[in-house]
Design a protein around this motif. Structure first.
Motif, short mmCIF file in Angstrom:
data_model
loop_
_atom_site.label_atom_id
_atom_site.label_comp_id
_atom_site.label_asym_id
_atom_site.label_seq_id
_atom_site.Cartn_x
_atom_site.Cartn_y
_atom_site.Cartn_z
N ILE A 134 0.85 -1.18 0.00
CA ILE A 134 0.00 0.00 0.00
C ILE A 134 0.90 1.24 0.00
CG2 ILE A 134 -1.73 -1.28 1.31
CD1 ILE A 134 -1.04 0.63 3.65
N PRO A 135 0.37 2.41 -0.36
CA PRO A 135 1.19 3.63 -0.32
C PRO A 135 1.76 3.89 1.07
CG PRO A 135 -0.81 3.99 -1.58
CD PRO A 135 -0.95 2.64 -0.96
N ASP A 136 2.88 4.59 1.09
CA ASP A 136 3.59 4.84 2.34
C ASP A 136 2.71 5.60 3.33
OD1 ASP A 136 5.91 4.96 4.05
OD2 ASP A 136 6.04 7.08 3.50
N THR A 137 2.71 5.15 4.57
CA THR A 137 1.94 5.82 5.63
C THR A 137 2.80 6.76 6.45
OG1 THR A 137 2.39 4.06 7.22
CG2 THR A 137 0.44 3.81 5.83
N GLY A 138 4.11 6.76 6.18
CA GLY A 138 5.02 7.58 6.97
C GLY A 138 5.56 6.88 8.19
N MET A 139 5.16 5.60 8.41
CA MET A 139 5.64 4.83 9.54
C MET A 139 5.94 3.41 9.12
SD MET A 139 3.48 5.98 12.92
CE MET A 139 1.87 5.67 12.20
N GLY A 172 20.92 -1.82 -6.56
CA GLY A 172 20.71 -1.65 -5.12
C GLY A 172 20.34 -0.26 -4.67
N VAL A 173 19.94 0.63 -5.58
CA VAL A 173 19.56 1.99 -5.20
C VAL A 173 18.05 2.05 -5.02
CG1 VAL A 173 19.54 4.42 -5.89
CG2 VAL A 173 21.52 2.98 -6.41
N ALA A 174 17.61 2.56 -3.86
CA ALA A 174 16.17 2.68 -3.58
C ALA A 174 15.60 3.88 -4.33
CB ALA A 174 15.94 2.83 -2.09
N VAL A 175 14.39 3.70 -4.84
CA VAL A 175 13.72 4.76 -5.60
C VAL A 175 12.31 4.91 -5.05
CG1 VAL A 175 12.99 5.59 -7.86
CG2 VAL A 175 15.06 4.20 -7.66
N ALA A 176 11.91 6.14 -4.75
CA ALA A 176 10.56 6.42 -4.26
C ALA A 176 9.74 7.06 -5.36
CB ALA A 176 10.61 7.32 -3.04
N ILE A 177 8.49 6.60 -5.50
CA ILE A 177 7.53 7.20 -6.44
C ILE A 177 6.55 7.99 -5.59
CG2 ILE A 177 6.02 6.78 -8.39
CD1 ILE A 177 8.87 5.64 -8.71
N VAL A 178 6.67 9.32 -5.62
CA VAL A 178 5.94 10.20 -4.71
C VAL A 178 4.87 10.96 -5.47
CG1 VAL A 178 6.17 12.07 -3.03
CG2 VAL A 178 8.03 10.42 -3.32
N ASP A 179 3.63 11.00 -4.93
CA ASP A 179 2.56 11.70 -5.63
C ASP A 179 2.62 13.20 -5.35
OD1 ASP A 179 1.40 12.17 -3.14
OD2 ASP A 179 -0.12 10.61 -3.36
N SER A 180 1.69 13.93 -5.91
CA SER A 180 1.72 15.40 -5.81
C SER A 180 1.46 15.90 -4.41
CB SER A 180 0.68 16.00 -6.78
OG SER A 180 -0.61 15.50 -6.48
N ASN A 181 0.94 15.02 -3.55
CA ASN A 181 0.71 15.40 -2.15
C ASN A 181 1.88 15.01 -1.25
OD1 ASN A 181 -2.01 16.45 -2.47
ND2 ASN A 181 -2.64 14.32 -2.83
N PHE A 188 14.64 -0.16 -12.83
CA PHE A 188 13.55 -0.35 -11.88
C PHE A 188 12.23 -0.09 -12.58
CE2 PHE A 188 14.54 4.15 -11.65
CZ PHE A 188 13.29 4.76 -11.62
N THR A 189 11.19 -0.73 -12.14
CA THR A 189 9.83 -0.50 -12.63
C THR A 189 8.89 -0.56 -11.44
OG1 THR A 189 10.32 -1.52 -14.77
CG2 THR A 189 7.99 -1.29 -14.17
N SER A 190 8.07 0.43 -11.27
CA SER A 190 7.15 0.49 -10.14
C SER A 190 5.99 -0.47 -10.34
CB SER A 190 6.61 1.91 -9.97
OG SER A 190 5.66 2.20 -11.00
N VAL A 191 5.26 -0.72 -9.28
CA VAL A 191 3.98 -1.40 -9.41
C VAL A 191 3.00 -0.40 -10.01
CG1 VAL A 191 4.43 -2.88 -7.43
CG2 VAL A 191 3.23 -0.72 -7.09
N ASN A 192 1.80 -0.85 -10.35
CA ASN A 192 0.80 0.08 -10.86
C ASN A 192 0.43 1.09 -9.79
OD1 ASN A 192 0.39 -0.56 -13.48
ND2 ASN A 192 -1.44 -1.78 -13.19
N VAL A 193 0.45 2.34 -10.15
CA VAL A 193 -0.04 3.41 -9.28
C VAL A 193 -1.15 4.14 -10.02
CG1 VAL A 193 2.13 3.69 -8.02
CG2 VAL A 193 1.79 4.96 -10.13
N PHE A 206 6.50 12.23 -8.75
CA PHE A 206 7.91 12.58 -8.76
C PHE A 206 8.71 11.31 -8.48
CE2 PHE A 206 5.57 16.34 -7.61
CZ PHE A 206 6.17 17.33 -8.38
N VAL A 207 9.70 11.07 -9.34
CA VAL A 207 10.56 9.89 -9.19
C VAL A 207 11.85 10.35 -8.53
CG1 VAL A 207 11.69 7.98 -10.38
CG2 VAL A 207 9.54 8.92 -11.27
N ARG A 208 12.15 9.79 -7.33
CA ARG A 208 13.28 10.28 -6.54
C ARG A 208 14.15 9.13 -6.05
NH1 ARG A 208 9.52 14.37 -2.91
NH2 ARG A 208 9.16 15.93 -4.55
#
Length: 843
Positions: free
Chosen positions: A127-132, A661-670, A685-690, A696-698
């Motif tokens: 699921i999307p990141d909850t911050g915890m 081995g580099v982590a990549v975050a897919i972050v929405d506009s919020n 890398f390829t993300s799951v379906n969002v 933003f790809v970071r």
């Protein structure tokens, strides 16, 4: 002269004193042993605690997005059964660390966490990141032949979490009574972390980000409700859900266990027209599979006066017995009965002796009857498996007029006044209702006095393998069988003995209306029936007694549920559902939105629409870990999938060569991370379906690393497409140097200091400069110590041009002092993201 008399000690007194002293010394030694064990146990636990804290500190020092969620956990169910140690087999695999001669195994598990109604809940991994994130580190070791463990848990928060400034609140009610539904769950499809559990007043409160969502309200015994909503920044929006209560019915029936052959008829003496004294034992096969009798199935017999069972030596003529068929054992190749000639399938062998069977010399008789005199007529027959002696069935009969009890029997021998007589047959009932020659004689309540009836004179001819098969309408009552249904509402029921003769009857209540899969299981046997239908409230579905046989061997459990889209409709084409690594290699497809998944017993993680074989239009979702037992149905594992796109990219160390081995975050506009990935060996890398929208790809790198570009904005507006974001170049990325340290061919356990630097060190031994502001800004030095197993791993900055010197320092004792000896390996190349191995040091 005065003579002084002093008393000494006798030899006996001396021996007694010595014995007392010895006992004291032995006790003291034992106490020292106990103290030593206690000290060692405390030391082991301290080291384990240190290892757990070390791993926790390593993880918490990483960038938040580098601590990846465990997507498909493995489960150690052996060391502390029935408890399980869940761990990450991929990103943070188990580590074996040896300290002070003890080998510790360190497990790491990272889960998505979320506050819900004042408590902490753990959510599915994708699921999307909850911050915890909840990090669990477990360290396991052996102590005195017993496994020990210590577990450390800690929360990790995202320092860049964007505070949600929109609020959904409202009430969940019963649509008929408008009364609040306590415990109802309200969430959003697009971010399952935005959720709350309704309180006793049915009230809920969810913090979210501005946007368009699908809200879902669900509660046990109610139909789920979905609703499309839109919310603006700093808005509080009320949404009330009135849920419709599910209509229910009942499933009832009788359960039978048909898993073994049964003795269906016994005749001890029947005189043929030719005057031959015939005897025979007939068996029946109520199972659904063919049994090989020849050499595999045998008979034993015991008279009341015998001290043990005696094996009947057999000559087999026919090999097998078919489902619903018969097999005839006899003392002659042809039986004449009721005007018919019936061929035996196996006969008593000439190798039987009068020592075992006193009447064998007279026409090969083994089973005596009352007319044989000498108090005969009481005995028992056993059907058994030859390979291991396992008892398949037993029938024993009494002779009460001489107070003789069957030598063995099931529960109670068949009560007979004068025992088994000539021209009498003992026959098994086909059902609790009694005799009926139309059906197979299979009723077996494990009580001979209930299951068997006798007739004299015998009017039924025996059956053999040529006889017509007969259907069974009963077998062994499956008392204790568990009945479950895939409706997601009902619980389970247990079949219980009822009536006399007994049957196993069950009633499963609160079954939701609809067509479901029902599983009845007992031990390793089960019956699965699809399309069990409860058409309307109050309906009763009755399993027919003649078909409810648990004859399927089962080693699996069933997981059932629904896979729907955001509008609560089935998805076409069908969505594939798979278990995790601990489940089964097979998957299942949905049918009208429903699925049934067979899995191996244990802990299973279910994934709907897996990336490797999924529908590219929809997202991938996973469940939390589900414990499942053989023969169990775990229902209600539902998924709601929304449409989306994927985003890909390429991570390099120099614009050309891949950096894994580099982590990549897919972050929405919020500012919410909707996915986290790691670059593979090819750097891609390829993300799951969002869900569609602006992202933003970071890439997430350490403080000593730089990435260019540091962020790329992409708009995903077409479901099912994969959009390539960019090529990211990481400079200053780290690599690894590994090797071994040995002295005299053996690993050095006391630790060797390893220094990796591009500088040339001088002195004897060559030493790094003292720490100062100047050295911190100059050529870097990387220091590690070797492990107890004589290996080391040093993390250093990778470079295609810089060559490193690797120094090793080994302190060796010299009298009361220690001498440090050192050695060096020059020109060591370290590539970013890769490991340079074999930099070994030998003394």
């Amino acid at each position: 002269m005065t003579i002084i008399k002093r008393k000494g000690v006798t030899l006996v007194e001396l021996m007694v004193a010595l014995a007392v002293l010895t006992i004291g010394v032995v006790g003291l030694a034992g106490s020292f042993s106990f103290i030593q064990k206690a000290i060692q146990a405390s030391k082991n636990r301290t080291l384990a605690s240190n290892l757990a804290q070390e791993k926790m500190q390593i993880l918490k020092q990483k960038v938040y997005y580098q601590v990846l969620i465990t997507s498909d956990p493995a489960h150690n169910t052996t060391d502390f059964a029935p408890q399980s140690i869940d761990y990450d087999p991929g990103y943070f695999p188990p580590e074996n660390v040896t300290e002070a001669g003890v080998t510790y195994t360190r497990y790491t598990y990272v889960q998505v966490a979320r506050e819900d109604s004042g408590g902490m809940v753990l959510l599915a991994p994708n699921i999307p990141d909850t911050g915890m994130k909840l990090i669990t580190v477990t360290v396991v070791w052996s102590q005195g032949g017993t496994k020990k463990k210590i577990t450390l848990r800690n929360m990790m928060s995202n320092p860049d979490t964007v505070m949600s400034n929109s609020i959904f609140n409202g009430q969940v009610r019963d649509s008929s009574t408008l009364s609040p539904i306590n415990g109802a769950l309200v969430s959003t499809v697009e971010n399952a972390g935005w959720r709350d559990t309704a309180n006793i007043s049915g009230q809920y409160n969810i913090n979210a980000s501005p946007g368009n969502y699908t809200m879902v309200a669900s509660a046990k015994n109610y139909f789920t409700q979905t609703r499309a909503v839109s919310i603006s920044a700093n808005q509080t929006q009320s949404q009330t859900f009135d849920l419709v209560k599910m209509a229910t019915g009942t499933i009832t029936g009788y359960a039978w266990l048909a898993d073994h052959l049964v003795i269906s008829q016994i005749v001890g003496s029947s005189i043929s027209v030719a005057g031959y004294d015939q005897e025979y034992v007939e068996i029946y096969n109520p199972t659904t599979y063919t049994w090989t009798v020849d050499g595999n199935i045998g008979l034993k017999f015991q008279r009341a006066v015998d001290t043990a069972k005696h094996t009947i030596q057999l000559s087999y003529i026919i090999d097998e017995i078919q489902p619903g068929g018969f097999y005839l054992f006899a003392n002659t190749t042809t039986i004449s009965a009721v005007g018919m000639e019936i061929d035996a399938d196996a006969v008593w062998d000439d190798g039987n002796t009068v020592f075992d069977f006193p009447h064998f010399a007279s026409q090969h008789n083994i089973i005596p009857v009352a007319e044989d005199g000498g108090g005969e007529g009481c005995g028992a027959v056993e059907l058994y498996r030859v390979s291991d002696g396992k008892i398949i069935d037993q029938v024993g009969w009494d002779r009460s007029n001489e107070s003789k009890t069957a030598p063995f029997y099931e529960a109670d021998g068949y009560n007979q006044g004068i025992g088994l007589q000539r021209n009498e047959f003992f026959c098994r009932k086909p059902s609790p209702a009694g005799a009926d020659s139309s059906y197979g004689p299979a009723y077996d309540s494990n009580n001979n006095n209930v299951d068997i009836y006798g007739l004299q004179p015998a009017f039924n001819a025996p059956n053999n393998t040529d006889s017509a098969a007969k259907p069974a309408i009963a077998a062994t009552p499956a008392a204790g069988a568990v009945v479950t249904c895939s409706d997601g509402l009902s619980g389970s029921a247990v079949a219980a003995l009822t009536g006399n003769p007994p049957s196993a009857f069950f009633t499963l209540v609160d079954v939701a209306t609809g067509a479901w899969t029902t599983l009845i299981s007992s031990g390793i046997y089960s019956l699965q029936v699809d399309s069990v239908t409860i058409a309307a409230a109050g309906d009763v579905y009755l399993f027919p007694s003649s078909t409810t046989f648990l004859s399927q061997e089962i080693s699996e459990g069933l997981i059932t549920g629904r896979v729907l889209n955001a509008y609560s409709l089935p998805i076409s084409p069908a969505i594939v559902v798979t278990p995790g690594a601990m489940g089964s290699p097979t998957g299942a497809s949905t049918s009208n939105g429903r699925y049934t998944l067979r899995v191996m017993p244990g802990l299973v993680d279910v994934t709907a629409n897996p990336v490797s074989a999924g529908n590219a239009l929809y997202v991938t979702q996973s469940s939390n870990t589900i414990p499942i037992a053989a023969g169990e149905v775990h229902s209600g594992v539902d998924f709601i999938l929304y449409q989306g796109s994927r985003v890909s990219g390429f991570i390099t160390r120099d614009g050309i060569n891949p950096l894994p081995g580099v982590a990549v975050a897919i972050v929405d506009s919020n500012g919410i991370a909707r996915d986290q990935q790691v670059s593979g060996l090819d750097g891609r890398f390829t993300s799951v379906n969002v869900s569609t929208g602006l992202y933003f790809v970071r890439p997430s790198v350490g403080s000593h690393e730089l990435v260019s570009p540091d962020s790329v904005m992409e708009t995903l507006d077409t479901p099912g497409l994969t959009v390539f974001s960019d090529t990211f170049t990481v400079s200053g990325a780290m690599g690894y140097v590994t090797g071994a340290v040995r002295s005299g061919g053996l690993p050095i356990k006391t630790g060797v200091l390893i220094v990796v630097t591009a500088a040339n060190l001088t002195g004897t031994p060559p030493a790094p400069p003292d720490l100062s502001a100047a050295t911190l800004a100059d050529t870097p030095y990387y220091l590690v110590s070797s492990m107890e197993d004589g290996t080391y791993t040093a993390e250093v900055r990778g470079s295609t041009s810089t060559l490193y010197n690797v120094y090793a320092y080994y302190p060796t004792p010299a009298g009361t002092t220690a001498t440090i000896v050192s050695t060096k390996t020059a020109n060591v190349s370290v590539v970013s993201g890769q490991t340079t191995t074999g930099v070994n040091f030998l003394w």
